[in-house]
Design a protein around this motif. Structure first.
Motif, PDB file in Angstrom:
ATOM      1  N   LEU B 152       0.801  -1.227   0.000  1.00 59.01           N
ATOM      2  CA  LEU B 152       0.000   0.000   0.000  1.00 59.01           C
ATOM      3  C   LEU B 152       0.832   1.274   0.000  1.00 59.01           C
ATOM      4  CD1 LEU B 152      -3.044  -0.773   2.295  1.00 59.01           C
ATOM      5  CD2 LEU B 152      -2.744  -1.112  -0.143  1.00 59.01           C
ATOM      6  N   ILE B 153       2.066   1.222   0.486  1.00 60.13           N
ATOM      7  CA  ILE B 153       2.841   2.460   0.605  1.00 60.13           C
ATOM      8  C   ILE B 153       3.933   2.496  -0.441  1.00 60.13           C
ATOM      9  CG2 ILE B 153       4.277   3.846   2.133  1.00 60.13           C
ATOM     10  CD1 ILE B 153       2.710   2.731   4.440  1.00 60.13           C
ATOM     11  N   PRO B 154       3.819   3.397  -1.419  1.00 61.67           N
ATOM     12  CA  PRO B 154       4.882   3.495  -2.426  1.00 61.67           C
ATOM     13  C   PRO B 154       6.143   4.029  -1.776  1.00 61.67           C
ATOM     14  CG  PRO B 154       3.077   5.031  -2.870  1.00 61.67           C
ATOM     15  CD  PRO B 154       2.769   4.373  -1.586  1.00 61.67           C
ATOM     16  N   ALA B 157       7.322   8.055  -0.938  1.00 56.48           N
ATOM     17  CA  ALA B 157       6.237   9.032  -1.060  1.00 56.48           C
ATOM     18  C   ALA B 157       6.198   9.890   0.207  1.00 56.48           C
ATOM     19  CB  ALA B 157       4.903   8.316  -1.250  1.00 56.48           C
ATOM     20  N   PRO B 158       5.999  11.206   0.053  1.00 55.88           N
ATOM     21  CA  PRO B 158       5.925  12.072   1.230  1.00 55.88           C
ATOM     22  C   PRO B 158       4.712  11.726   2.096  1.00 55.88           C
ATOM     23  CG  PRO B 158       5.402  13.290  -0.779  1.00 55.88           C
ATOM     24  CD  PRO B 158       5.901  11.950  -1.202  1.00 55.88           C
ATOM     25  N   LEU B 161       1.103  12.817   1.481  1.00 57.22           N
ATOM     26  CA  LEU B 161       0.424  12.271   0.311  1.00 57.22           C
ATOM     27  C   LEU B 161      -0.186  10.893   0.600  1.00 57.22           C
ATOM     28  CD1 LEU B 161       0.067  13.551  -2.409  1.00 57.22           C
ATOM     29  CD2 LEU B 161       2.081  12.355  -3.227  1.00 57.22           C
ATOM     30  N   PRO B 163      -2.301   9.513   2.837  1.00 57.81           N
ATOM     31  CA  PRO B 163      -3.755   9.306   2.952  1.00 57.81           C
ATOM     32  C   PRO B 163      -4.464   9.389   1.606  1.00 57.81           C
ATOM     33  CG  PRO B 163      -2.988  10.931   4.525  1.00 57.81           C
ATOM     34  CD  PRO B 163      -1.833  10.628   3.637  1.00 57.81           C
ATOM     35  N   LEU B 164      -3.869  10.110   0.675  1.00 53.19           N
ATOM     36  CA  LEU B 164      -4.500  10.261  -0.634  1.00 53.19           C
ATOM     37  C   LEU B 164      -4.226   9.067  -1.549  1.00 53.19           C
ATOM     38  CD1 LEU B 164      -3.725  14.032  -1.295  1.00 53.19           C
ATOM     39  CD2 LEU B 164      -5.793  13.027  -0.351  1.00 53.19           C
ATOM     40  N   VAL B 165      -3.017   8.504  -1.475  1.00 58.28           N
ATOM     41  CA  VAL B 165      -2.681   7.439  -2.431  1.00 58.28           C
ATOM     42  C   VAL B 165      -2.989   6.050  -1.913  1.00 58.28           C
ATOM     43  CG1 VAL B 165      -0.934   8.762  -3.639  1.00 58.28           C
ATOM     44  CG2 VAL B 165      -0.265   7.323  -1.714  1.00 58.28           C
ATOM     45  N   PRO B 167      -5.722   4.717  -0.611  1.00 60.37           N
ATOM     46  CA  PRO B 167      -6.961   4.138  -1.164  1.00 60.37           C
ATOM     47  C   PRO B 167      -6.789   3.642  -2.600  1.00 60.37           C
ATOM     48  CG  PRO B 167      -7.446   6.179  -0.034  1.00 60.37           C
ATOM     49  CD  PRO B 167      -5.964   6.064  -0.061  1.00 60.37           C
ATOM     50  N   LEU B 168      -5.982   4.376  -3.375  1.00 67.83           N
ATOM     51  CA  LEU B 168      -5.766   3.959  -4.769  1.00 67.83           C
ATOM     52  C   LEU B 168      -4.962   2.666  -4.840  1.00 67.83           C
ATOM     53  CD1 LEU B 168      -5.015   7.179  -6.796  1.00 67.83           C
ATOM     54  CD2 LEU B 168      -7.134   6.268  -5.907  1.00 67.83           C
ATOM     55  N   GLU B 169      -3.920   2.582  -4.013  1.00 68.12           N
ATOM     56  CA  GLU B 169      -3.126   1.356  -3.994  1.00 68.12           C
ATOM     57  C   GLU B 169      -3.987   0.178  -3.564  1.00 68.12           C
ATOM     58  OE1 GLU B 169      -0.250   0.812  -4.998  1.00 68.12           O
ATOM     59  OE2 GLU B 169       1.161   2.430  -4.618  1.00 68.12           O
ATOM     60  N   ALA B 171      -7.255  -0.179  -3.867  1.00 69.23           N
ATOM     61  CA  ALA B 171      -8.195  -0.559  -4.924  1.00 69.23           C
ATOM     62  C   ALA B 171      -7.477  -1.318  -6.027  1.00 69.23           C
ATOM     63  CB  ALA B 171      -8.885   0.683  -5.483  1.00 69.23           C
TER      64      ALA B 171
END
Lengths: 71, 259
Positions: B152-154, B157-158, B161, B163-165, B167-169, B171
């Motif tokens: 889930l965590i790229p 990444a700062p 960011l 909480p924003l990314v 959910p995308l990861e 999904a």
């Protein structure tokens, strides 16, 4: 064994990366667009928040594509 | 008589064409699809048992076929994508490949021409198995927390960011992977059957028309049906390959140290 970068592996990676990139872009639009739509319903903003959500979602999707799949 | 036949042909093709009459059992649980799946499984098992019953150093013909089918999945998919550890997934991947391939081939066997995989339940269940597998091997390798963090965590990444990314990861890894696996196989087999129906039944409809020129075109329609059947052979094997390929890519990303 140094055949980690065999052509078939590369093409398989390519196919997977295409699906992953598409998934990031679409899920970005859907998820943050949906959040924006909820905000719209809540505050009665007439679609502005949905638009912001969709654009932000695409931007995040592009960010993830670059971060995860970029060189 | 030909006119009468054409009048009998159900046209246009509809979803009803995918539901074959049930055979037997309480609640008609034993359908033709049950039979097709069992026959496909039985053929696979019996063929491999016979081919390997008396293995020779210089393979017999059936042993050679069995070895190349297994070797293709083991070396061409498992080892190539996952690496040296991939060998231990080869039995599952090879079984999956043969199961999907044989069931897809029902779509072009004359007299049957309908694959069980045209019903979403079969691809969906296969996708669930692969879904559980790639999560399971990842959790086993890294532990639950580390695995989820990997997925889930790229990296780099700062923090603001995240909480924003996340959910995308989430999904893209845990929702779209199983969905696309199931839908790709299902849609390909479903569309293939519709194409064959359109050109085969369409030939009868053209033949039954009052216009002489249109009746002649039915030959063309049936010729296309034959070409499409050969094309469906390719699709049947290709979709089995793609399903297994993506399963092993997912396993590989689950157990990879770095993304």
């Amino acid at each position: 064994m140094t055949d980690d970068q065999s052509p078939r592996r590369d093409s398989a990676r390519g196919a997977d990366q295409a699906y992953t990139a598409l998934g990031y872009l679409i899920s970005g639009m859907l998820i943050w667009g949906f959040v924006g739509w909820l905000v719209d319903r809540w505050l009665d903003l007439g679609g502005i928040a949905t638009a912001i959500g969709v654009v932000m979602g695409v931007a995040l999707g592009v960010y993830l594509v670059v971060k995860r799949l970029g060189a | 008589m030909v006119r009468g036949l054409a009048a009998e042909v159900p046209w246009p093709p509809s979803v009803d064409d995918f539901f074959l009459p049930p055979i037997a059992g309480p609640d008609n649980w034993f359908t033709k699809f049950t039979l097709f799946v069992w026959v496909a499984v039985a053929i696979t098992i019996i063929f491999f048992l016979v081919a390997y019953r008396n293995p020779k150093l210089v393979p017999t013909k059936s042993q050679w076929i069995a070895e190349s089918a297994y070797g293709f999945v083991r070396d061409g998919i498992a080892k190539d994508i996952i690496g040296a550890e991939g060998i231990k997934f080869a039995p599952y991947l090879a079984s999956l490949f043969l199961f999907i391939a044989f069931n897809n081939l029902w779509g072009i066997i004359p007299g049957v021409q309908l694959s069980p995989n045209t019903h979403i339940a079969f691809p969906a269940f296969l996708a669930i198995i692969s879904y559980v597998l790639f999560i399971w091997v990842g959790v086993k390798r890294f532990g639950f927390a580390k695995y989820i963090k990997n997925q889930l965590i790229p990296p780099g990444a700062p923090a603001w960011l995240l909480p924003l990314v996340i959910p995308l990861e989430f999904a893209s890894t845990f929702l779209f992977r199983p969905l696309t696996l199931a839908l790709r196989l299902f849609a390909n087999m479903f569309a293939g059957h519709v194409i064959l129906l359109v050109f085969t039944l369409g030939g009868f409809v053209l033949l039954g028309s009052d216009n002489f020129a249109l009746a002649g075109i039915s030959i063309v329609s049936w010729a296309i049906a034959i070409v499409m059947t050969i094309f469906e052979l390719l699709v049947a094997l290709l979709q089995a390959y793609v399903f297994v390929l993506l399963t092993s890519v997912y396993v590989q990303t689950s157990i990879a140290e770095e993304h």
